[in-house]
Design an enzyme around this catalytic site. Structure first.
Site, mmCIF file in Angstrom:
data_model
loop_
_atom_site.group_PDB
_atom_site.id
_atom_site.type_symbol
_atom_site.label_atom_id
_atom_site.label_comp_id
_atom_site.label_asym_id
_atom_site.label_seq_id
_atom_site.Cartn_x
_atom_site.Cartn_y
_atom_site.Cartn_z
ATOM 1 N N ASP A 25 -26.434 -4.352 15.803
ATOM 2 C CA ASP A 25 -25.833 -3.100 15.992
ATOM 3 C C ASP A 25 -25.834 -2.857 17.392
ATOM 4 O O ASP A 25 -26.094 -3.705 18.226
ATOM 5 C CB ASP A 25 -26.762 -2.042 15.472
ATOM 6 N N ASP A 82 -21.774 -5.164 19.878
ATOM 7 C CA ASP A 82 -20.702 -4.318 19.778
ATOM 8 C C ASP A 82 -19.587 -5.300 18.977
ATOM 9 O O ASP A 82 -19.160 -6.061 19.675
ATOM 10 C CB ASP A 82 -20.380 -3.942 21.068
ATOM 11 N N VAL A 83 -19.266 -4.665 17.560
ATOM 12 C CA VAL A 83 -18.398 -5.499 16.894
ATOM 13 C C VAL A 83 -16.765 -5.564 17.637
ATOM 14 O O VAL A 83 -15.925 -6.381 17.503
ATOM 15 C CB VAL A 83 -18.389 -5.151 15.439
ATOM 16 N N ASN A 102 -19.724 -4.646 8.497
ATOM 17 C CA ASN A 102 -20.196 -3.360 7.790
ATOM 18 C C ASN A 102 -19.896 -2.239 8.951
ATOM 19 O O ASN A 102 -19.501 -1.110 8.856
ATOM 20 C CB ASN A 102 -21.715 -3.358 7.555
ATOM 21 N N TYR A 115 -8.324 7.260 10.003
ATOM 22 C CA TYR A 115 -9.533 6.485 9.462
ATOM 23 C C TYR A 115 -8.953 5.804 7.994
ATOM 24 O O TYR A 115 -9.171 4.884 7.842
ATOM 25 C CB TYR A 115 -10.793 7.486 9.034
ATOM 26 N N LYS A 171 -9.237 1.663 7.210
ATOM 27 C CA LYS A 171 -9.578 1.135 6.109
ATOM 28 C C LYS A 171 -8.562 0.561 5.146
ATOM 29 O O LYS A 171 -8.825 -0.405 4.410
ATOM 30 C CB LYS A 171 -10.477 2.308 5.280
ATOM 31 N N ILE A 185 -21.071 8.262 0.354
ATOM 32 C CA ILE A 185 -22.160 7.780 0.104
ATOM 33 C C ILE A 185 -23.381 8.553 1.109
ATOM 34 O O ILE A 185 -23.058 8.915 1.942
ATOM 35 C CB ILE A 185 -22.537 6.201 0.293
ATOM 36 N N THR A 225 -25.225 8.792 3.510
ATOM 37 C CA THR A 225 -25.629 8.337 4.889
ATOM 38 C C THR A 225 -25.423 9.076 5.812
ATOM 39 O O THR A 225 -24.871 10.347 5.708
ATOM 40 C CB THR A 225 -25.054 6.699 5.106
HETATM 41 N N1 LIG Z 1 -21.211 6.536 3.927
HETATM 42 C C1 LIG Z 1 -19.928 6.811 3.400
HETATM 43 O O1 LIG Z 1 -19.673 7.627 2.811
HETATM 44 C C2 LIG Z 1 -18.972 5.514 3.627
HETATM 45 C C3 LIG Z 1 -17.903 5.407 2.696
HETATM 46 C C4 LIG Z 1 -16.966 4.556 2.246
HETATM 47 C C5 LIG Z 1 -17.070 3.333 3.577
HETATM 48 N N2 LIG Z 1 -18.032 3.389 4.461
HETATM 49 C C6 LIG Z 1 -18.084 2.491 5.481
HETATM 50 O O2 LIG Z 1 -19.256 1.761 5.548
HETATM 51 C C7 LIG Z 1 -19.688 1.517 6.522
HETATM 52 C C8 LIG Z 1 -21.149 1.844 6.886
HETATM 53 O O3 LIG Z 1 -20.930 3.235 6.772
HETATM 54 P P1 LIG Z 1 -22.388 4.025 7.045
HETATM 55 O O4 LIG Z 1 -22.410 5.331 6.224
HETATM 56 O O5 LIG Z 1 -23.555 3.189 6.862
HETATM 57 O O6 LIG Z 1 -22.166 4.676 8.644
HETATM 58 P P2 LIG Z 1 -23.229 5.324 9.465
HETATM 59 O O7 LIG Z 1 -22.361 5.912 10.527
HETATM 60 O O8 LIG Z 1 -24.310 5.832 8.724
HETATM 61 O O9 LIG Z 1 -23.747 3.778 10.165
HETATM 62 C C9 LIG Z 1 -22.977 2.929 10.959
HETATM 63 C C10 LIG Z 1 -23.509 2.097 11.765
HETATM 64 O O10 LIG Z 1 -22.533 1.256 12.646
HETATM 65 C C11 LIG Z 1 -22.845 1.242 13.823
HETATM 66 N N3 LIG Z 1 -21.758 1.012 14.489
HETATM 67 C C12 LIG Z 1 -20.872 2.040 15.067
HETATM 68 N N4 LIG Z 1 -20.021 1.246 15.876
HETATM 69 C C13 LIG Z 1 -20.342 0.099 16.071
HETATM 70 C C14 LIG Z 1 -19.950 -1.098 16.877
HETATM 71 N N5 LIG Z 1 -18.641 -0.940 17.758
HETATM 72 N N6 LIG Z 1 -20.545 -2.208 16.912
HETATM 73 C C15 LIG Z 1 -21.743 -2.414 16.363
HETATM 74 N N7 LIG Z 1 -22.151 -1.466 15.396
HETATM 75 C C16 LIG Z 1 -21.565 -0.371 15.585
HETATM 76 C C17 LIG Z 1 -23.671 2.394 14.156
HETATM 77 O O11 LIG Z 1 -24.625 2.407 15.167
HETATM 78 C C18 LIG Z 1 -24.346 2.673 12.898
HETATM 79 O O12 LIG Z 1 -25.852 2.309 12.926
HETATM 80 C C19 LIG Z 1 -18.605 1.711 7.485
HETATM 81 O O13 LIG Z 1 -17.667 0.884 7.624
HETATM 82 C C20 LIG Z 1 -18.056 3.091 6.860
HETATM 83 O O14 LIG Z 1 -16.647 3.263 7.374
HETATM 84 C C21 LIG Z 1 -19.007 4.351 4.362
#
Ligand SMILES: NC(=O)c1ccc[n+]([C@@H]2O[C@H](COP(=O)([O-])OP(=O)(O)OC[C@H]3O[C@@H](n4cnc5c(N)ncnc54)[C@H](O)[C@@H]3O)[C@@H](O)[C@H]2O)c1
Length: 257
Positions: free
Chosen positions: A37, A56-57, A83, A153, A157, A186, A188
Protein backbone atom coordinates in the site's frame (compact mmCIF):
# COMPACT_ATOMS: atom_id res chain seq x y z
CA UNK A 1 -5.36 -28.53 2.85
CA UNK A 2 -6.28 -25.12 1.47
CA UNK A 3 -7.18 -24.36 -2.15
CA UNK A 4 -4.12 -22.09 -2.38
CA UNK A 5 -1.48 -24.12 -0.55
CA UNK A 6 1.95 -23.36 -2.01
CA UNK A 7 0.80 -20.23 -3.84
CA UNK A 8 2.48 -16.82 -3.53
CA UNK A 9 0.07 -13.88 -3.84
CA UNK A 10 0.42 -10.10 -4.06
CA UNK A 11 -2.44 -7.78 -3.07
CA UNK A 12 -2.07 -4.04 -3.75
CA UNK A 13 -3.89 -1.38 -1.72
CA UNK A 14 -4.06 -3.96 1.06
CA UNK A 15 -3.92 -1.69 4.13
CA UNK A 16 -7.69 -1.59 4.50
CA UNK A 17 -11.06 -2.50 2.96
CA UNK A 18 -11.29 -5.06 0.17
CA UNK A 19 -7.51 -5.44 -0.12
CA UNK A 20 -7.08 -6.34 3.56
CA UNK A 21 -10.04 -8.75 3.49
CA UNK A 22 -8.69 -10.36 0.33
CA UNK A 23 -5.20 -10.74 1.80
CA UNK A 24 -6.68 -12.45 4.89
CA UNK A 25 -8.82 -14.74 2.73
CA UNK A 26 -5.92 -15.73 0.47
CA UNK A 27 -3.81 -16.51 3.54
CA UNK A 28 -6.66 -18.53 5.08
CA UNK A 29 -6.79 -20.55 1.84
CA UNK A 30 -3.10 -21.41 2.26
CA UNK A 31 -1.26 -18.76 0.21
CA UNK A 32 1.82 -16.85 1.31
CA UNK A 33 0.63 -13.27 0.87
CA UNK A 34 2.63 -10.14 0.09
CA UNK A 35 0.74 -6.93 0.85
CA UNK A 36 1.54 -3.44 -0.40
CA UNK A 37 0.00 0.00 0.00
CA UNK A 38 1.20 3.62 -0.01
CA UNK A 39 2.55 2.85 3.49
CA UNK A 40 3.66 -0.75 4.14
CA UNK A 41 0.82 -2.71 5.83
CA UNK A 42 3.22 -4.25 8.38
CA UNK A 43 0.61 -5.15 11.01
CA UNK A 44 -1.51 -7.03 8.47
CA UNK A 45 1.54 -8.91 7.17
CA UNK A 46 2.44 -9.93 10.73
CA UNK A 47 -1.14 -11.08 11.37
CA UNK A 48 -1.29 -13.34 8.28
CA UNK A 49 2.33 -14.52 8.23
CA UNK A 50 3.04 -12.55 5.07
CA UNK A 51 5.38 -9.79 3.98
CA UNK A 52 4.76 -6.08 3.43
CA UNK A 53 6.19 -3.24 1.40
CA UNK A 54 5.31 0.36 0.52
CA UNK A 55 4.25 0.68 -3.12
CA UNK A 56 2.48 3.33 -5.19
CA UNK A 57 0.81 1.35 -7.99
CA UNK A 58 1.01 4.33 -10.35
CA UNK A 59 4.84 4.20 -10.26
CA UNK A 60 6.55 2.18 -12.99
CA UNK A 61 9.80 1.96 -10.97
CA UNK A 62 7.77 0.89 -7.95
CA UNK A 63 6.44 -2.12 -9.86
CA UNK A 64 9.94 -3.13 -11.00
CA UNK A 65 11.16 -2.93 -7.40
CA UNK A 66 8.14 -4.86 -6.11
CA UNK A 67 8.74 -7.71 -8.56
CA UNK A 68 12.43 -7.87 -7.53
CA UNK A 69 11.34 -7.96 -3.88
CA UNK A 70 8.87 -10.79 -4.56
CA UNK A 71 11.51 -12.81 -6.34
CA UNK A 72 14.00 -12.37 -3.48
CA UNK A 73 11.70 -12.47 -0.44
CA UNK A 74 8.92 -14.81 -1.59
CA UNK A 75 10.44 -16.87 -4.42
CA UNK A 76 8.12 -15.70 -7.22
CA UNK A 77 4.45 -14.97 -7.83
CA UNK A 78 1.33 -17.07 -8.60
CA UNK A 79 -1.52 -14.62 -7.93
CA UNK A 80 -1.66 -10.86 -8.56
CA UNK A 81 -4.65 -8.95 -7.17
CA UNK A 82 -4.75 -5.44 -8.64
CA UNK A 83 -6.93 -3.95 -5.91
CA UNK A 84 -5.59 -0.43 -5.16
CA UNK A 85 -7.98 2.23 -6.38
CA UNK A 86 -9.34 5.74 -5.91
CA UNK A 87 -12.92 7.02 -5.90
CA UNK A 88 -14.02 10.36 -7.36
CA UNK A 89 -17.49 11.87 -7.28
CA UNK A 90 -17.64 15.12 -9.26
CA UNK A 91 -19.75 16.43 -12.11
CA UNK A 92 -17.83 16.43 -15.40
CA UNK A 93 -18.00 20.21 -15.56
CA UNK A 94 -16.05 20.45 -12.27
CA UNK A 95 -13.57 17.65 -13.00
CA UNK A 96 -10.07 18.98 -13.61
CA UNK A 97 -7.62 17.37 -15.99
CA UNK A 98 -5.50 16.61 -12.92
CA UNK A 99 -8.46 14.79 -11.30
CA UNK A 100 -8.94 12.77 -14.48
CA UNK A 101 -5.25 11.91 -14.83
CA UNK A 102 -4.76 11.01 -11.15
CA UNK A 103 -7.70 8.62 -11.18
CA UNK A 104 -6.60 6.96 -14.42
CA UNK A 105 -2.96 6.82 -13.21
CA UNK A 106 -3.95 4.73 -10.19
CA UNK A 107 -7.03 2.80 -11.36
CA UNK A 108 -6.00 2.06 -14.97
CA UNK A 109 -2.25 2.60 -15.35
CA UNK A 110 -1.71 0.81 -12.04
CA UNK A 111 -3.45 -2.28 -13.43
CA UNK A 112 -1.55 -2.13 -16.72
CA UNK A 113 1.83 -1.62 -15.01
CA UNK A 114 1.15 -4.42 -12.53
CA UNK A 115 0.07 -6.84 -15.21
CA UNK A 116 3.07 -6.07 -17.41
CA UNK A 117 5.54 -6.33 -14.52
CA UNK A 118 4.08 -9.61 -13.25
CA UNK A 119 3.95 -11.52 -16.55
CA UNK A 120 7.49 -13.00 -16.33
CA UNK A 121 7.02 -14.21 -12.75
CA UNK A 122 3.52 -15.56 -13.34
CA UNK A 123 4.65 -17.35 -16.51
CA UNK A 124 7.54 -19.03 -14.68
CA UNK A 125 5.26 -20.74 -12.16
CA UNK A 126 2.20 -21.40 -14.35
CA UNK A 127 3.25 -25.03 -14.97
CA UNK A 128 3.00 -25.77 -11.23
CA UNK A 129 -0.79 -25.55 -11.03
CA UNK A 130 -3.69 -27.23 -12.83
CA UNK A 131 -5.30 -23.81 -13.39
CA UNK A 132 -2.05 -21.96 -14.14
CA UNK A 133 -1.38 -18.63 -12.45
CA UNK A 134 -3.89 -15.78 -12.08
CA UNK A 135 -4.46 -12.05 -12.19
CA UNK A 136 -7.62 -10.67 -10.58
CA UNK A 137 -8.48 -7.02 -11.29
CA UNK A 138 -10.88 -4.98 -9.17
CA UNK A 139 -13.35 -3.28 -11.47
CA UNK A 140 -16.83 -2.36 -10.17
CA UNK A 141 -20.50 -2.27 -11.11
CA UNK A 142 -19.37 1.22 -12.15
CA UNK A 143 -17.41 -0.54 -14.90
CA UNK A 144 -20.69 -1.97 -16.22
CA UNK A 145 -23.11 0.94 -15.90
CA UNK A 146 -22.87 4.71 -15.52
CA UNK A 147 -23.72 6.92 -12.56
CA UNK A 148 -24.14 10.70 -12.64
CA UNK A 149 -21.17 12.29 -10.88
CA UNK A 150 -19.04 9.15 -11.28
CA UNK A 151 -18.18 9.36 -14.99
CA UNK A 152 -14.42 9.64 -14.40
CA UNK A 153 -14.56 6.62 -12.06
CA UNK A 154 -16.82 4.87 -14.63
CA UNK A 155 -14.15 5.48 -17.27
CA UNK A 156 -11.43 3.89 -15.14
CA UNK A 157 -13.45 0.84 -14.16
CA UNK A 158 -14.74 0.30 -17.70
CA UNK A 159 -11.13 0.37 -18.87
CA UNK A 160 -10.18 -2.24 -16.27
CA UNK A 161 -13.02 -4.48 -17.49
CA UNK A 162 -11.86 -4.52 -21.11
CA UNK A 163 -8.13 -4.46 -20.37
CA UNK A 164 -8.81 -7.64 -18.39
CA UNK A 165 -10.40 -9.31 -21.42
CA UNK A 166 -7.59 -8.30 -23.77
CA UNK A 167 -4.98 -9.50 -21.28
CA UNK A 168 -6.86 -12.79 -20.89
CA UNK A 169 -6.67 -13.35 -24.66
CA UNK A 170 -3.00 -12.47 -24.79
CA UNK A 171 -1.84 -14.42 -21.73
CA UNK A 172 -3.88 -17.61 -22.20
CA UNK A 173 -1.01 -19.25 -24.10
CA UNK A 174 1.22 -18.65 -21.05
CA UNK A 175 -1.45 -20.27 -18.81
CA UNK A 176 -2.02 -16.98 -16.97
CA UNK A 177 -5.75 -16.46 -16.35
CA UNK A 178 -7.04 -12.88 -16.05
CA UNK A 179 -10.47 -12.02 -14.63
CA UNK A 180 -12.25 -8.98 -13.22
CA UNK A 181 -14.46 -8.63 -10.14
CA UNK A 182 -17.34 -6.13 -10.09
CA UNK A 183 -18.51 -5.29 -6.57
CA UNK A 184 -21.63 -3.31 -5.75
CA UNK A 185 -21.35 -0.90 -2.83
CA UNK A 186 -19.28 -2.60 -0.12
CA UNK A 187 -18.90 -1.45 3.47
CA UNK A 188 -15.35 -0.04 3.39
CA UNK A 189 -13.87 3.46 3.71
CA UNK A 190 -14.53 3.94 -0.01
CA UNK A 191 -18.08 2.60 0.27
CA UNK A 192 -18.74 5.03 3.15
CA UNK A 193 -17.28 7.91 1.12
CA UNK A 194 -19.66 7.02 -1.72
CA UNK A 195 -22.59 7.12 0.70
CA UNK A 196 -21.47 10.56 1.97
CA UNK A 197 -21.10 11.85 -1.59
CA UNK A 198 -24.46 10.47 -2.76
CA UNK A 199 -26.12 11.80 0.42
CA UNK A 200 -24.66 15.28 -0.05
CA UNK A 201 -25.66 15.35 -3.73
CA UNK A 202 -29.25 14.40 -2.86
CA UNK A 203 -29.36 16.58 0.26
CA UNK A 204 -30.32 13.68 2.54
CA UNK A 205 -28.85 12.39 5.81
CA UNK A 206 -26.85 9.28 6.65
CA UNK A 207 -29.70 6.92 7.49
CA UNK A 208 -31.73 7.93 4.47
CA UNK A 209 -28.89 7.48 1.98
CA UNK A 210 -27.86 4.16 3.54
CA UNK A 211 -31.45 2.93 3.08
CA UNK A 212 -31.59 4.24 -0.50
CA UNK A 213 -28.25 2.74 -1.56
CA UNK A 214 -29.04 -0.53 0.22
CA UNK A 215 -32.28 -0.69 -1.77
CA UNK A 216 -30.30 -0.41 -5.04
CA UNK A 217 -29.06 -3.93 -4.21
CA UNK A 218 -31.96 -6.42 -4.60
CA UNK A 219 -30.58 -8.44 -1.65
CA UNK A 220 -31.34 -5.30 0.38
CA UNK A 221 -28.03 -4.38 1.98
CA UNK A 222 -24.46 -3.30 1.26
CA UNK A 223 -21.87 -6.00 0.62
CA UNK A 224 -19.26 -7.06 3.16
CA UNK A 225 -15.54 -7.10 2.21
CA UNK A 226 -15.56 -10.88 2.75
CA UNK A 227 -18.07 -11.27 -0.12
CA UNK A 228 -15.53 -9.80 -2.54
CA UNK A 229 -12.58 -11.62 -0.95
CA UNK A 230 -14.36 -14.96 -1.48
CA UNK A 231 -14.83 -14.16 -5.18
CA UNK A 232 -11.14 -13.28 -5.57
CA UNK A 233 -10.04 -16.51 -3.86
CA UNK A 234 -12.26 -18.50 -6.22
CA UNK A 235 -10.86 -16.80 -9.35
CA UNK A 236 -7.30 -17.26 -8.08
CA UNK A 237 -7.74 -20.98 -7.42
CA UNK A 238 -7.83 -24.11 -9.56
CA UNK A 239 -11.62 -24.14 -9.01
CA UNK A 240 -11.63 -21.43 -11.71
CA UNK A 241 -9.16 -23.35 -13.92
CA UNK A 242 -11.34 -22.88 -17.05
CA UNK A 243 -12.32 -19.26 -16.25
CA UNK A 244 -10.47 -16.43 -17.95
CA UNK A 245 -11.60 -13.08 -19.35
CA UNK A 246 -14.73 -13.27 -17.21
CA UNK A 247 -16.41 -10.59 -15.10
CA UNK A 248 -17.63 -11.84 -11.74
CA UNK A 249 -20.34 -9.55 -10.41
CA UNK A 250 -20.62 -9.37 -6.59
CA UNK A 251 -23.39 -6.82 -6.19
CA UNK A 252 -26.41 -8.30 -4.43
CA UNK A 253 -28.16 -8.37 -7.83
CA UNK A 254 -27.77 -4.67 -8.64
CA UNK A 255 -27.00 -4.95 -12.36
CA UNK A 256 -29.09 -8.06 -13.06
CA UNK A 257 -32.41 -6.23 -13.47
N1 LIG B 1 -15.95 -0.37 -1.64
C1 LIG B 1 -16.71 -0.41 -2.71
O1 LIG B 1 -17.93 -0.16 -2.64
C2 LIG B 1 -16.13 -0.80 -4.04
C3 LIG B 1 -17.02 -1.14 -5.05
C4 LIG B 1 -16.52 -1.50 -6.31
C5 LIG B 1 -15.17 -1.53 -6.54
N2 LIG B 1 -14.31 -1.17 -5.55
C6 LIG B 1 -12.88 -1.21 -5.86
O2 LIG B 1 -12.22 -2.12 -4.99
C7 LIG B 1 -10.91 -1.66 -4.70
C8 LIG B 1 -10.72 -1.55 -3.21
O3 LIG B 1 -11.75 -0.69 -2.69
P1 LIG B 1 -11.90 -0.35 -1.13
O4 LIG B 1 -13.35 -0.11 -0.91
O5 LIG B 1 -11.18 -1.32 -0.30
O6 LIG B 1 -11.15 1.08 -1.10
P2 LIG B 1 -10.49 1.87 0.14
O7 LIG B 1 -10.44 3.29 -0.28
O8 LIG B 1 -11.21 1.51 1.39
O9 LIG B 1 -9.00 1.27 0.16
C9 LIG B 1 -8.18 1.44 -0.96
C10 LIG B 1 -6.73 1.23 -0.58
O10 LIG B 1 -5.94 1.52 -1.76
C11 LIG B 1 -4.82 2.28 -1.36
N3 LIG B 1 -4.31 3.10 -2.45
C12 LIG B 1 -4.85 4.21 -3.00
N4 LIG B 1 -4.04 4.71 -3.94
C13 LIG B 1 -2.97 3.89 -4.01
C14 LIG B 1 -1.79 3.87 -4.81
N5 LIG B 1 -1.55 4.82 -5.72
N6 LIG B 1 -0.91 2.86 -4.63
C15 LIG B 1 -1.14 1.90 -3.70
N7 LIG B 1 -2.23 1.87 -2.92
C16 LIG B 1 -3.13 2.86 -3.08
C17 LIG B 1 -5.32 3.14 -0.20
O11 LIG B 1 -4.23 3.60 0.59
C18 LIG B 1 -6.25 2.16 0.54
O12 LIG B 1 -5.56 1.43 1.52
C19 LIG B 1 -10.74 -0.35 -5.46
O13 LIG B 1 -10.13 -0.59 -6.71
C20 LIG B 1 -12.18 0.12 -5.65
O14 LIG B 1 -12.30 0.98 -6.76
C21 LIG B 1 -14.77 -0.81 -4.30
Amino acid sequence: MGDLDGRIALVTGAATGLGAATARALAAAGAKVAVTDLAAPDALAAEIGGIARAQDVSSEEGWTATMGWLRTEAGGLDILVNNAGLWLFKPIIETTLDDWRRLHAVNVEGVFLGTRAAIPLLAERAHLWRGGTAIVNLSSVAGLQGAAGASCYNSTKGAVRLFTKGAAMELASKRIRVNSVHPGVIDTDMGRKLLDDFGAAQGVGNNEILAAVSAMHPLGHLGEPQNVADAVVFLASDRAAFTTGSELVVDGGMVAG
